[in-house]
Write an enzyme that holds these catalytic residues in place. Structure first.
Site, PDB file in Angstrom:
ATOM      1  N   LYS A  11      13.754 -12.052 -32.277  1.00 41.28           N
ATOM      2  CA  LYS A  11      13.096 -10.933 -32.953  1.00 41.28           C
ATOM      3  C   LYS A  11      12.159 -11.418 -34.085  1.00 41.28           C
ATOM      4  O   LYS A  11      12.235 -12.577 -34.512  1.00 41.28           O
ATOM      5  CB  LYS A  11      14.163  -9.984 -33.498  1.00 41.28           C
ATOM      6  CG  LYS A  11      14.996  -9.299 -32.401  1.00 41.28           C
ATOM      7  CD  LYS A  11      15.969  -8.303 -33.017  1.00 41.28           C
ATOM      8  CE  LYS A  11      16.772  -7.573 -31.960  1.00 41.28           C
ATOM      9  NZ  LYS A  11      17.654  -6.535 -32.562  1.00 41.28           N
ATOM     10  N   TYR A  51      13.518   0.356 -26.238  1.00 43.88           N
ATOM     11  CA  TYR A  51      14.710   0.877 -26.918  1.00 43.88           C
ATOM     12  C   TYR A  51      14.899   2.377 -26.683  1.00 43.88           C
ATOM     13  O   TYR A  51      15.525   3.053 -27.512  1.00 43.88           O
ATOM     14  CB  TYR A  51      14.619   0.588 -28.414  1.00 43.88           C
ATOM     15  CG  TYR A  51      15.029  -0.837 -28.788  1.00 43.88           C
ATOM     16  CD1 TYR A  51      16.325  -1.288 -28.553  1.00 43.88           C
ATOM     17  CD2 TYR A  51      14.139  -1.711 -29.387  1.00 43.88           C
ATOM     18  CE1 TYR A  51      16.715  -2.577 -28.904  1.00 43.88           C
ATOM     19  CE2 TYR A  51      14.515  -3.008 -29.733  1.00 43.88           C
ATOM     20  CZ  TYR A  51      15.812  -3.422 -29.493  1.00 43.88           C
ATOM     21  OH  TYR A  51      16.205  -4.701 -29.842  1.00 43.88           O
ATOM     22  N   PHE A  59      18.174   5.304 -36.884  1.00 42.70           N
ATOM     23  CA  PHE A  59      17.517   4.018 -37.135  1.00 42.70           C
ATOM     24  C   PHE A  59      16.364   3.726 -36.164  1.00 42.70           C
ATOM     25  O   PHE A  59      15.738   2.673 -36.255  1.00 42.70           O
ATOM     26  CB  PHE A  59      18.554   2.881 -37.083  1.00 42.70           C
ATOM     27  CG  PHE A  59      19.270   2.712 -35.757  1.00 42.70           C
ATOM     28  CD1 PHE A  59      18.701   1.978 -34.726  1.00 42.70           C
ATOM     29  CD2 PHE A  59      20.518   3.289 -35.546  1.00 42.70           C
ATOM     30  CE1 PHE A  59      19.365   1.814 -33.511  1.00 42.70           C
ATOM     31  CE2 PHE A  59      21.184   3.132 -34.338  1.00 42.70           C
ATOM     32  CZ  PHE A  59      20.597   2.395 -33.309  1.00 42.70           C
ATOM     33  N   ARG A  87      26.050 -12.656 -25.024  1.00 48.20           N
ATOM     34  CA  ARG A  87      26.471 -11.681 -26.045  1.00 48.20           C
ATOM     35  C   ARG A  87      27.439 -12.348 -27.036  1.00 48.20           C
ATOM     36  O   ARG A  87      27.362 -12.124 -28.246  1.00 48.20           O
ATOM     37  CB  ARG A  87      27.167 -10.468 -25.404  1.00 48.20           C
ATOM     38  CG  ARG A  87      26.280  -9.562 -24.578  1.00 48.20           C
ATOM     39  CD  ARG A  87      25.330  -8.700 -25.362  1.00 48.20           C
ATOM     40  NE  ARG A  87      25.942  -7.763 -26.269  1.00 48.20           N
ATOM     41  CZ  ARG A  87      25.256  -6.820 -26.915  1.00 48.20           C
ATOM     42  NH1 ARG A  87      23.936  -6.701 -26.758  1.00 48.20           N
ATOM     43  NH2 ARG A  87      25.849  -6.001 -27.740  1.00 48.20           N
ATOM     44  N   THR A  93      26.479  -7.030 -33.471  1.00 44.19           N
ATOM     45  CA  THR A  93      25.197  -6.469 -33.939  1.00 44.19           C
ATOM     46  C   THR A  93      25.043  -6.627 -35.454  1.00 44.19           C
ATOM     47  O   THR A  93      23.980  -7.018 -35.943  1.00 44.19           O
ATOM     48  CB  THR A  93      25.128  -4.971 -33.559  1.00 44.19           C
ATOM     49  OG1 THR A  93      25.464  -4.825 -32.181  1.00 44.19           O
ATOM     50  CG2 THR A  93      23.742  -4.403 -33.830  1.00 44.19           C
ATOM     51  N   ARG A 104      23.920 -14.678 -34.837  1.00 40.76           N
ATOM     52  CA  ARG A 104      23.720 -13.642 -35.862  1.00 40.76           C
ATOM     53  C   ARG A 104      24.455 -13.987 -37.160  1.00 40.76           C
ATOM     54  O   ARG A 104      23.922 -13.751 -38.255  1.00 40.76           O
ATOM     55  CB  ARG A 104      24.136 -12.281 -35.313  1.00 40.76           C
ATOM     56  CG  ARG A 104      23.068 -11.708 -34.365  1.00 40.76           C
ATOM     57  CD  ARG A 104      23.560 -10.512 -33.601  1.00 40.76           C
ATOM     58  NE  ARG A 104      22.480  -9.766 -32.966  1.00 40.76           N
ATOM     59  CZ  ARG A 104      22.682  -8.812 -32.047  1.00 40.76           C
ATOM     60  NH1 ARG A 104      23.910  -8.499 -31.673  1.00 40.76           N
ATOM     61  NH2 ARG A 104      21.654  -8.170 -31.518  1.00 40.76           N
ATOM     62  N   ASN A 114      18.400  -8.562 -37.239  1.00 45.09           N
ATOM     63  CA  ASN A 114      19.507  -9.391 -36.756  1.00 45.09           C
ATOM     64  C   ASN A 114      19.094 -10.461 -35.742  1.00 45.09           C
ATOM     65  O   ASN A 114      19.896 -10.908 -34.931  1.00 45.09           O
ATOM     66  CB  ASN A 114      20.659  -8.516 -36.250  1.00 45.09           C
ATOM     67  CG  ASN A 114      20.257  -7.674 -35.067  1.00 45.09           C
ATOM     68  OD1 ASN A 114      19.123  -7.718 -34.620  1.00 45.09           O
ATOM     69  ND2 ASN A 114      21.190  -6.903 -34.548  1.00 45.09           N
ATOM     70  N   HIS A 117      18.098 -10.338 -29.571  1.00 46.17           N
ATOM     71  CA  HIS A 117      18.553  -9.277 -28.666  1.00 46.17           C
ATOM     72  C   HIS A 117      19.114  -9.922 -27.420  1.00 46.17           C
ATOM     73  O   HIS A 117      18.627 -10.968 -26.982  1.00 46.17           O
ATOM     74  CB  HIS A 117      17.376  -8.371 -28.259  1.00 46.17           C
ATOM     75  CG  HIS A 117      17.723  -7.472 -27.096  1.00 46.17           C
ATOM     76  ND1 HIS A 117      18.369  -6.278 -27.256  1.00 46.17           N
ATOM     77  CD2 HIS A 117      17.567  -7.648 -25.747  1.00 46.17           C
ATOM     78  CE1 HIS A 117      18.592  -5.746 -26.060  1.00 46.17           C
ATOM     79  NE2 HIS A 117      18.106  -6.552 -25.126  1.00 46.17           N
ATOM     80  N   GLU A 128      15.674  -4.858 -18.265  1.00 50.31           N
ATOM     81  CA  GLU A 128      14.963  -5.513 -19.371  1.00 50.31           C
ATOM     82  C   GLU A 128      14.131  -6.698 -18.880  1.00 50.31           C
ATOM     83  O   GLU A 128      13.018  -6.915 -19.358  1.00 50.31           O
ATOM     84  CB  GLU A 128      15.985  -5.939 -20.442  1.00 50.31           C
ATOM     85  CG  GLU A 128      16.617  -4.716 -21.104  1.00 50.31           C
ATOM     86  CD  GLU A 128      17.754  -5.044 -22.062  1.00 50.31           C
ATOM     87  OE1 GLU A 128      18.103  -6.239 -22.211  1.00 50.31           O
ATOM     88  OE2 GLU A 128      18.284  -4.096 -22.661  1.00 50.31           O
TER      89      GLU A 128
HETATM   90  P1  IDP Z   1      22.602  -4.812 -29.890  1.00 48.82           P
HETATM   91  O1  IDP Z   1      21.240  -5.358 -30.274  1.00 48.82           O
HETATM   92  O2  IDP Z   1      23.722  -5.652 -30.454  1.00 48.82           O
HETATM   93  O3  IDP Z   1      22.742  -4.549 -28.407  1.00 48.82           O
HETATM   94  P2  IDP Z   1      22.268  -1.922 -30.322  1.00 48.82           P
HETATM   95  O4  IDP Z   1      23.354  -0.987 -30.717  1.00 48.82           O
HETATM   96  O5  IDP Z   1      21.717  -1.817 -28.915  1.00 48.82           O
HETATM   97  O6  IDP Z   1      22.767  -3.407 -30.642  1.00 48.82           O
HETATM   98  O7  IDP Z   1      21.070  -1.684 -31.353  1.00 48.82           O
HETATM   99  C1  IDP Z   1      19.791  -2.195 -31.127  1.00 48.82           C
HETATM  100  C2  IDP Z   1      19.253  -2.758 -32.414  1.00 48.82           C
HETATM  101  O8  IDP Z   1      19.016  -1.700 -33.331  1.00 48.82           O
HETATM  102  C3  IDP Z   1      20.192  -3.717 -33.158  1.00 48.82           C
HETATM  103  O9  IDP Z   1      20.175  -5.022 -32.653  1.00 48.82           O
HETATM  104  C4  IDP Z   1      19.662  -3.621 -34.568  1.00 48.82           C
HETATM  105  O10 IDP Z   1      18.475  -4.414 -34.724  1.00 48.82           O
HETATM  106  C5  IDP Z   1      19.281  -2.143 -34.662  1.00 48.82           C
HETATM  107  N1  IDP Z   1      20.352  -1.306 -35.194  1.00 48.82           N
HETATM  108  C6  IDP Z   1      21.464  -0.877 -34.541  1.00 48.82           C
HETATM  109  N2  IDP Z   1      22.217  -0.076 -35.315  1.00 48.82           N
HETATM  110  C7  IDP Z   1      21.557   0.031 -36.485  1.00 48.82           C
HETATM  111  C8  IDP Z   1      21.830   0.744 -37.703  1.00 48.82           C
HETATM  112  O11 IDP Z   1      22.838   1.441 -37.843  1.00 48.82           O
HETATM  113  N3  IDP Z   1      20.908   0.591 -38.696  1.00 48.82           N
HETATM  114  C9  IDP Z   1      19.790  -0.180 -38.556  1.00 48.82           C
HETATM  115  N4  IDP Z   1      19.492  -0.838 -37.425  1.00 48.82           N
HETATM  116  C10 IDP Z   1      20.367  -0.750 -36.406  1.00 48.82           C
END
Ligand code: IDP
Length: 143
Positions: A11, A51, A59, A87, A93, A104, A114, A117, A128
């Site tokens: 990212k 997304y 968010f 993963r 996350t 991470r 973070n 992805h 994807e």
């Molecule tokens: P993942 O990337 O671990 O699969 P997802 O729940 O699919 O997690 O969320 C996608 C991305 O959205 C996360 O990697 C993070 O960058 C962002 N994200 C997820 N939840 C939040 C939140 O509560 N606040 C801010 N950003 C978030």
């Protein structure tokens, strides 16, 4: 033995901090092979579409703004049980909850910023990979 392909993004927060190489090293050290890779500046439409499952969440807009804030590296990783293994390699996350030694835990700045992805299921991986790569951009690496 199930050889799988999974989709990965380095990212913008990690690209900006010159972490592409160390993150790629983590993939390779874990035995995951990079079978396709490119650098992209995502458009807003591309990021929103990628997304789409998060559309409407609080968010979402900030996530899209973050993902278009600079170039990303997109890649396809191949290996035994690659989806789950990648993963695990990424960690949770939220970096504060990510296990020690995960990407991470070591590099992410926050829940949003973070660093990486990774696809969360075979169906996501297929979608994807197809979102960013044509079939002929994937190089077989059966050695
Ligand atoms: P993942 O990337 O671990 O699969 P997802 O729940 O699919 O997690 O969320 C996608 C991305 O959205 C996360 O990697 C993070 O960058 C962002 N994200 C997820 N939840 C939040 C939140 O509560 N606040 C801010 N950003 C978030």
């Amino acid at each position: 033995m199930t050889i799988e392909k999974t989709f990965s993004i380095v990212k913008p927060d990690a690209v900006k901090r010159n972490l592409i190489g160390v993150i790629y090293q983590r993939f390779e050290n874990a035995g995951l092979k990079i079978v396709a890779a490119k650098m992209l500046q995502l458009t807003k439409i591309q990021a929103q579409g990628f997304y789409a499952e998060h559309e409407g969440k609080p968010f979402f807009d900030e996530l899209v703004d973050f993902m278009i804030s600079g170039p990303v590296m997109v890649q396809v990783l191949e290996g035994e049980n690659a989806i789950v293994r990648y993963r695990e390699l990424m960690g949770k996350t939220n970096p504060q909850e990510a296990a020690c030694g995960t990407i991470r835990a070591d590099f992410a700045i926050s829940l949003r910023y973070n660093s990486v992805h990774g696809s969360d299921s075979p169906i996501s991986a297929e979608r994807e990979i197809g979102y960013f790569f044509a079939a002929d951009e994937l190089c077989p690496r059966s050695e």
